[in-house]
Design a protein around this motif. Sequence first.
Motif, PDB file in Angstrom:
ATOM      1  N   THR A   8       0.836  -1.264   0.094  1.00  0.00           N
ATOM      2  CA  THR A   8      -0.073  -0.073   0.008  1.00  0.00           C
ATOM      3  C   THR A   8       1.000   1.252   0.043  1.00  0.00           C
ATOM      4  O   THR A   8       0.181   2.346  -0.216  1.00  0.00           O
ATOM      5  N   ASP A   9       2.190   1.238   0.142  1.00  0.00           N
ATOM      6  CA  ASP A   9       2.966   2.205   0.301  1.00  0.00           C
ATOM      7  C   ASP A   9       2.987   3.090  -1.226  1.00  0.00           C
ATOM      8  O   ASP A   9       3.509   4.151  -1.428  1.00  0.00           O
ATOM      9  N   THR A  10       3.135   1.976  -2.071  1.00  0.00           N
ATOM     10  CA  THR A  10       3.253   2.575  -3.617  1.00  0.00           C
ATOM     11  C   THR A  10       2.211   2.758  -4.223  1.00  0.00           C
ATOM     12  O   THR A  10       2.272   3.414  -5.278  1.00  0.00           O
ATOM     13  N   GLU A  11       0.860   2.582  -3.609  1.00  0.00           N
ATOM     14  CA  GLU A  11      -0.444   2.688  -4.288  1.00  0.00           C
ATOM     15  C   GLU A  11      -0.759   4.246  -4.375  1.00  0.00           C
ATOM     16  O   GLU A  11      -0.467   4.693  -3.144  1.00  0.00           O
ATOM     17  N   PRO A  12      -1.656   4.508  -5.193  1.00  0.00           N
ATOM     18  CA  PRO A  12      -1.939   6.180  -5.128  1.00  0.00           C
ATOM     19  C   PRO A  12      -2.960   6.264  -3.783  1.00  0.00           C
ATOM     20  O   PRO A  12      -3.734   5.199  -3.676  1.00  0.00           O
ATOM     21  N   LYS A  13      -2.967   7.283  -3.184  1.00  0.00           N
ATOM     22  CA  LYS A  13      -3.855   7.331  -1.904  1.00  0.00           C
ATOM     23  C   LYS A  13      -4.887   8.528  -2.364  1.00  0.00           C
ATOM     24  O   LYS A  13      -4.568   9.322  -2.986  1.00  0.00           O
ATOM     25  N   GLU A  14      -5.995   8.283  -1.988  1.00  0.00           N
ATOM     26  CA  GLU A  14      -7.272   9.139  -1.833  1.00  0.00           C
ATOM     27  C   GLU A  14      -7.097  10.178  -1.120  1.00  0.00           C
ATOM     28  O   GLU A  14      -6.901  10.037   0.180  1.00  0.00           O
ATOM     29  N   ILE A  15      -7.419  11.267  -1.468  1.00  0.00           N
ATOM     30  CA  ILE A  15      -7.339  12.586  -0.528  1.00  0.00           C
ATOM     31  C   ILE A  15      -8.600  13.245  -0.473  1.00  0.00           C
ATOM     32  O   ILE A  15      -9.020  13.849  -1.435  1.00  0.00           O
ATOM     33  N   PRO A  16      -9.624  13.043   0.274  1.00  0.00           N
ATOM     34  CA  PRO A  16     -10.904  13.496   0.176  1.00  0.00           C
ATOM     35  C   PRO A  16     -11.114  15.063   0.100  1.00  0.00           C
ATOM     36  O   PRO A  16     -10.483  15.846   0.631  1.00  0.00           O
ATOM     37  N   GLY A  17     -11.702  15.248  -1.165  1.00  0.00           N
ATOM     38  CA  GLY A  17     -12.035  16.774  -1.642  1.00  0.00           C
ATOM     39  C   GLY A  17     -10.959  17.042  -2.558  1.00  0.00           C
ATOM     40  O   GLY A  17     -11.037  18.283  -2.930  1.00  0.00           O
ATOM     41  N   GLU A  18      -9.957  16.403  -2.634  1.00  0.00           N
ATOM     42  CA  GLU A  18      -8.946  16.729  -3.488  1.00  0.00           C
ATOM     43  C   GLU A  18      -8.719  15.791  -4.750  1.00  0.00           C
ATOM     44  O   GLU A  18      -8.314  16.120  -5.937  1.00  0.00           O
ATOM     45  N   LEU A  19      -8.336  14.703  -4.323  1.00  0.00           N
ATOM     46  CA  LEU A  19      -8.135  13.358  -5.330  1.00  0.00           C
ATOM     47  C   LEU A  19      -9.052  12.204  -4.559  1.00  0.00           C
ATOM     48  O   LEU A  19      -8.712  11.665  -3.359  1.00  0.00           O
ATOM     49  N   GLU A  20      -9.967  11.646  -5.473  1.00  0.00           N
ATOM     50  CA  GLU A  20     -10.748  10.635  -5.107  1.00  0.00           C
ATOM     51  C   GLU A  20     -11.096   9.727  -6.242  1.00  0.00           C
ATOM     52  O   GLU A  20     -10.883  10.141  -7.347  1.00  0.00           O
ATOM     53  N   TRP A  21     -11.591   8.515  -5.777  1.00  0.00           N
ATOM     54  CA  TRP A  21     -11.779   7.354  -6.814  1.00  0.00           C
ATOM     55  C   TRP A  21     -13.255   7.680  -7.475  1.00  0.00           C
ATOM     56  O   TRP A  21     -14.303   7.967  -6.727  1.00  0.00           O
ATOM     57  N   TYR A  22     -13.229   7.606  -8.814  1.00  0.00           N
ATOM     58  CA  TYR A  22     -14.433   8.097  -9.454  1.00  0.00           C
ATOM     59  C   TYR A  22     -14.485   6.797 -10.650  1.00  0.00           C
ATOM     60  O   TYR A  22     -13.435   6.930 -11.562  1.00  0.00           O
ATOM     61  N   ASN A  23     -15.409   5.833 -10.875  1.00  0.00           N
ATOM     62  CA  ASN A  23     -15.276   5.038 -12.017  1.00  0.00           C
ATOM     63  C   ASN A  23     -13.966   4.297 -12.175  1.00  0.00           C
ATOM     64  O   ASN A  23     -13.443   4.105 -13.225  1.00  0.00           O
ATOM     65  N   GLY A  24     -13.383   3.844 -10.990  1.00  0.00           N
ATOM     66  CA  GLY A  24     -12.136   3.184 -10.930  1.00  0.00           C
ATOM     67  C   GLY A  24     -10.886   3.716 -11.306  1.00  0.00           C
ATOM     68  O   GLY A  24      -9.932   3.190 -11.474  1.00  0.00           O
ATOM     69  N   LYS A  25     -10.923   5.107 -11.615  1.00  0.00           N
ATOM     70  CA  LYS A  25      -9.739   5.940 -11.547  1.00  0.00           C
ATOM     71  C   LYS A  25      -9.676   6.943 -10.508  1.00  0.00           C
ATOM     72  O   LYS A  25     -10.750   7.586 -10.132  1.00  0.00           O
TER      73      LYS A  25
END
Length: 57
Positions: A8-25
């Motif tokens: 999980t250290d190399t996977e992209p992280k979701e930042i609520p309100g800035e960067l979020e998962w939508y339709n698998g992206k």
Amino acid sequence: MSETPRNTDTEPKEIPGELEWYNGKLMPVVDASRSGWWRFHQHYDRGGYCDNPARGY
């Protein structure tokens, strides 16, 4: 059957309100006050902002 541990250290992280998962992206949030497609996209018509995507332009 055993699962392979995920790094999980190399996977992209979701930042609520800035960067979020939508339709698998992982997508940047354009307008956090909205939901669904509108949260991640802007749509403009010829005269400015368009809240109705069914208008076709």
